[in-house]
Design a protein around this motif. Structure first.
Motif, PDB file in Angstrom:
ATOM      1  N   ILE A   1      37.982  48.498  53.455  1.00 54.38           N
ATOM      2  CA  ILE A   1      38.709  49.701  53.040  1.00 54.38           C
ATOM      3  C   ILE A   1      37.720  50.789  52.624  1.00 54.38           C
ATOM      4  O   ILE A   1      37.903  51.967  52.949  1.00 54.38           O
ATOM      5  N   ALA A   2      36.657  50.414  51.926  1.00 52.06           N
ATOM      6  CA  ALA A   2      35.634  51.390  51.524  1.00 52.06           C
ATOM      7  C   ALA A   2      34.947  51.983  52.749  1.00 52.06           C
ATOM      8  O   ALA A   2      34.713  53.200  52.810  1.00 52.06           O
TER       9      ALA A   2
ATOM     10  N   ARG B   1      42.179  53.656  45.760  1.00 57.36           N
ATOM     11  CA  ARG B   1      41.087  52.784  45.325  1.00 57.36           C
ATOM     12  C   ARG B   1      40.689  51.902  46.497  1.00 57.36           C
ATOM     13  O   ARG B   1      41.536  51.327  47.179  1.00 57.36           O
ATOM     14  N   SER B   2      39.405  51.792  46.720  1.00 59.08           N
ATOM     15  CA  SER B   2      38.930  50.878  47.758  1.00 59.08           C
ATOM     16  C   SER B   2      38.652  49.532  47.105  1.00 59.08           C
ATOM     17  O   SER B   2      37.679  49.363  46.390  1.00 59.08           O
ATOM     18  N   THR B   3      39.519  48.588  47.380  1.00 59.18           N
ATOM     19  CA  THR B   3      39.420  47.279  46.733  1.00 59.18           C
ATOM     20  C   THR B   3      38.601  46.286  47.542  1.00 59.18           C
ATOM     21  O   THR B   3      38.146  45.287  46.997  1.00 59.18           O
ATOM     22  N   THR B   4      38.408  46.558  48.817  1.00 60.51           N
ATOM     23  CA  THR B   4      37.607  45.666  49.659  1.00 60.51           C
ATOM     24  C   THR B   4      36.576  46.495  50.416  1.00 60.51           C
ATOM     25  O   THR B   4      36.701  47.712  50.549  1.00 60.51           O
ATOM     26  N   THR B   5      35.589  45.800  50.933  1.00 58.88           N
ATOM     27  CA  THR B   5      34.540  46.482  51.692  1.00 58.88           C
ATOM     28  C   THR B   5      35.084  47.168  52.943  1.00 58.88           C
ATOM     29  O   THR B   5      34.714  48.317  53.210  1.00 58.88           O
TER      30      THR B   5
END
Length: 133
Positions: free
Chosen positions: A82-83, A76-80
């Motif tokens: 990481i995304a 899961r990308s929880t922050t920008t």
């Protein structure tokens, strides 16, 4: 040469963006524009224009499959940041290996033409034997 050895050699040549038959001629004249024939041995790369589309689509979907598997198993990308990193981890390999994957698709098509001969194909001598492999 066995089928397995032949496949290994031909696929390696395709990945290296070389002619699947001789390994000498370049596959591409520009970024993704393939030559019609090998400059060294003269083999016709695509018997009919568009023959390799199925292989190109498969080669494009395999790297994306890794990202799908990662998301399926809980990434899961929880922050920008990481995304963005995940997007770059998916996009950069796709962009950098585009010509290699296209060459691999041409090589797979060449193997298909060898293993499932058609008498009108010029790489065969009319009896199903491959010329100059």
């Amino acid at each position: 040469m066995t089928k397995r050895q032949l496949a290994r050699v031909v696929l390696k040549r395709g990945w290296r963006k070389r002619c699947p038959r001789c390994g000498e001629g370049a596959l591409f004249r520009r970024w993704l524009e393939a030559h019609d024939r090998c400059p060294a041995c003269g083999v016709l790369y695509q018997r009919n224009y568009g023959d390799i589309w199925m292989y190109v689509i498969i080669m494009d979907r395999l790297p994306v499959f890794g990202g799908i598997v990662a998301v399926y198993f809980g990434f899961r990308s929880t922050t920008t940041p990481i995304a963005i990193a995940f997007f770059l981890a998916m996009f950069v390999p796709l962009a950098l290996t585009m010509r290699n994957r296209q060459g691999l698709a041409i090589a797979i098509d060449y193997l298909t033409r060898i293993w499932f001969p058609e008498p009108t194909d010029e790489i065969h001598d009319g009896r199903g034997a491959v010329i100059n492999v």
